[in-house]
Structures are given as C-alpha cells and as structure tokens.
Design an enzyme around this catalytic site. Structure first.
Site, short mmCIF file in Angstrom:
data_model
loop_
_atom_site.label_atom_id
_atom_site.label_comp_id
_atom_site.label_asym_id
_atom_site.label_seq_id
_atom_site.Cartn_x
_atom_site.Cartn_y
_atom_site.Cartn_z
N PHE A 98 -3.68 -8.80 5.49
CA PHE A 98 -2.44 -8.35 4.87
C PHE A 98 -2.65 -7.89 3.42
O PHE A 98 -1.84 -7.12 2.91
CB PHE A 98 -1.41 -9.50 4.82
N ILE B 116 5.12 -10.86 4.63
CA ILE B 116 4.79 -10.85 6.06
C ILE B 116 3.76 -11.92 6.40
O ILE B 116 3.83 -12.58 7.43
CB ILE B 116 4.31 -9.45 6.49
N ARG C 43 16.39 4.44 9.46
CA ARG C 43 15.07 3.83 9.53
C ARG C 43 15.01 2.83 10.69
O ARG C 43 16.04 2.38 11.20
CB ARG C 43 14.75 3.08 8.22
N TYR D 126 -0.28 5.48 -1.07
CA TYR D 126 -0.18 4.24 -0.30
C TYR D 126 -0.51 4.52 1.17
O TYR D 126 -1.34 3.84 1.78
CB TYR D 126 1.21 3.64 -0.43
N ASP E 246 -5.18 -15.65 -1.14
CA ASP E 246 -4.22 -14.82 -1.87
C ASP E 246 -4.55 -14.87 -3.36
O ASP E 246 -4.95 -15.93 -3.87
CB ASP E 246 -2.78 -15.32 -1.62
N SER F 192 0.65 0.75 8.45
CA SER F 192 2.01 1.19 8.13
C SER F 192 2.34 2.49 8.84
O SER F 192 1.47 3.34 9.05
CB SER F 192 2.12 1.39 6.62
N LYS G 23 -3.88 3.36 3.63
CA LYS G 23 -3.82 2.72 4.95
C LYS G 23 -4.59 3.54 5.98
O LYS G 23 -5.33 2.98 6.81
CB LYS G 23 -2.36 2.54 5.39
N ASP H 277 11.77 11.49 0.57
CA ASP H 277 12.46 10.65 1.56
C ASP H 277 12.74 11.46 2.83
O ASP H 277 13.24 12.59 2.76
CB ASP H 277 13.79 10.14 0.99
#
Length: 335
Positions: free
Chosen positions: A80, A12, A230, A148, A31, A124, A152, A295
């Site tokens: 990011f 991204i 999604r 994860y 980075d 996210s 965030k 999921d």
C-alpha cells in the site's frame, strides 16, 4: 499466512489489516507515518483485541524491509505504501516517482533477497485516463493524466516484467476506483490532514462544522444531474477484496494479473451529498464553483473479473458508506 502490509497504518491498509487478521492471518505492518498516525495502532488493537506488530520504516529502506521479511517469516506482501494526491503529484512529480516507483523497486529488491514472491499491489483506476469506453475493464487502454497515475502504471509495468523474468512470482495488481466509508466500529476511517482532497471526508468535515461549506466543481457535465459521477466503493469491501486476492494467489498458478475493484455503478456528487444528508438529518452547505482541469464527467468499473477470479463483489450500499463515515466522524469529535 504471515502477511506484511507496507503502508499498513494508512486508510486502506488499516481496514485490510482488520479483515486479514479476522480471517486468521498473521499481519505485520510497516509504515513511516507520513500519511497516517500511530494512534491507528491503538484503534486496531481495540477492534481486534490484540496488538499488531508494526515497524516504523520507509519502504525505500531496502535493508529495513529485508529485516522485517526475515524476522517475521513473511509469506506474502500487500504493498500500500505510497503517496496518492493527484494535485500534489502534478506540483511535485519527482516526489511521487521517488516514493511510489523507487519505493516499489526497493520492496521488490528486498523480497527477491529473501525469496518472498507473492505480492498484491495497491494500484488505481487513474492508470486508465480518459475513457475510450465505459465501464472501464482491465483491457481498457492505459493513459494516465497525471504523475500519480503514471507512477502506478510504471510500477505495474515493472511487476509484469518481473513476473515474466521469474516464473515463481505470483502478483496481482488491484486497480481501485473511489474508496470511501469507514469500519463499522467508527474507530478507523479516512482522516486526512487539513483540507481533504477527496469528496467524502470533505462532506464529513462540513457536516461536523470543521469546514464552512462544500465546493462542487461544476454542475453542467453531461451526467444525470450535471455533477461528476464516480464509482464509490466501501473501504471494507475493498479490504475484503485484498483478502480474496491473497487467497487467489495462494491457490493460483504463477504470473501477473490486473483486477479492477469497484462496484460497477456510478454515483453523482449530488447523490452522495443527498445520501449523507439523509443520515445526519440536515442539509449540508454547498456552493457550485468552476470545473477543475482534468476532472472527468463520469467513470466506473467493470468488475466481472474480480467476481470470476476472486469470487468477490462489493456488497455495501451508498447508505452504508455515509453511515460509517458519519460514525467515524462523530467518534473523532467525541475523542
């Protein structure tokens, strides 16, 4: 503006670098290349006709970040840098909190020292967790289902507290849905190492022969065709959302805002595969396998706030997603 992109050589970040640079901003990348390749820098130079400054450093190195902020006279930061694989975060949560939360704190400490107080945070939709209602809007309760997502959300809480403590901060947290696709040139795109965690690069690798077949995890969800749905957003739409967020922060009052970036529509696994098959003109070998724990059957964004505050909407189609992904995949094979 002089804008620093942490994790700027990533998927991204690199696409956002293109959009910002073409909009007239001076872009600097930072980075550590744990999730990206230095070869991206050459590809960016081909797209832009100029090289972008890139500093190889870890965002957790506060002194290094501070030096970059001072040397390049940075006005704003888009953050990011971070790890992003849900399964890996479950297996190694400490790694994720160290990278994503500790890394964000390090960045904020450097920014405070220099006096740079404009920030766009790469968040996210995983912060929402199991949907209480759909589509997700920014007021939906937050209850992440994995480390994860927790990392965030914890970072968002830190940013909110920071904005309350110091009225000079301008912070926007962009909650992404499912970024996919590639730059129209085919020079940059999503290129994970090994077996991909995300559906789109997996489809591309099966289509190219790099992987033998595609596993579809469940076909008996209560959805249009039984497969998961999604909100797939083209990475260039997402990149343009960051440029819109920078413009918003440049002109808005101070404080902290959370904004969804999504299309507002859901696409099923089978629908995405079918669209890709139309692009390549042949069938993709696939098998139905058992559902994965955790999921969700379906989720998608309510993106009205982005339209209202940022004057932004996603404009690219599922066909655009598949065509640009295939172009990038084909260019990698030729290279």
């Amino acid at each position: 503006m002089n804008i620093l992109l942490t994790g700027g050589a990533g998927y991204i970040g690199s696409h956002t670098a293109v959009v910002l640079s073409q909009a007239g901003h001076e872009v600097v990348l930072l980075d550590n290349f744990c999730n990206s390749s230095p070869s991206v820098l050459e590809r960016l130079q081909k797209i832009l006709g100029k090289a972008l400054p890139c500093v190889e450093a870890d965002v957790r190195n506060t002194d290094a970040v501070e030096r970059v902020l001072r040397e390049y006279k940075i006005d704003a930061v888009i953050h990011f840098a971070g790890l992003k694989a849900v399964g890996e975060s479950v297996a190694n949560p400490v790694l994720y909190y160290a990278n994503n939360v500790q890394g964000s704190i390090s960045l904020l400490q450097a920014m405070q020292k220099v006096g740079v107080k404009t920030l766009v945070f790469s968040s996210s939709a995983t912060v929402y967790g199991e949907p209480q209602y759909l589509p997700y809007d920014e007021d939906h309760p937050t209850k992440p289902m994995n480390p994860y997502g927790q990392s965030k959300l914890q970072t968002e809480k830190i940013l909110r507290d920071l904005a309350i403590s110091d009225a000079d901060w301008k912070i926007t947290s962009l909650r992404y849905f499912n970024p996919v696709g590639a730059h129209e040139s085919g020079l940059i795109g999503e290129d994970p190492n090994g077996i991909p965690n995300n559906l789109m690069p997996y489809i591309a690798k099966v289509a190219s022969g790099e992987l033998p077949h595609l596993n579809i995890f469940g076909d008996d969800y209560e959805t249009r065709d039984g497969t998961g749905e999604r909100d797939y957003i083209h990475v260039m739409d997402l990149a343009e959302g960051h440029e819109a967020a920078i413009s918003y922060l440049e002109n808005c009052c101070r404080g902290f805002e959370v904004i969804n970036l999504g299309t507002g529509k859901s696409v099923s696994v089978l629908e995405l595969i079918s669209a890709y098959e139309e692009v390549i003109g042949c069938k993709i070998k696939k098998f139905i396998t058992k559902k994965r724990p955790g999921d969700l059957p379906v989720y998608y964004a309510q993106a009205n706030k982005a339209k209202k505050l940022l004057n932004w909407i996603a404009i690219r189609s599922v066909g655009d997603i598949c065509e640009t992904t295939q172009r990038f995949s084909a260019a990698k094979i030729i290279a």
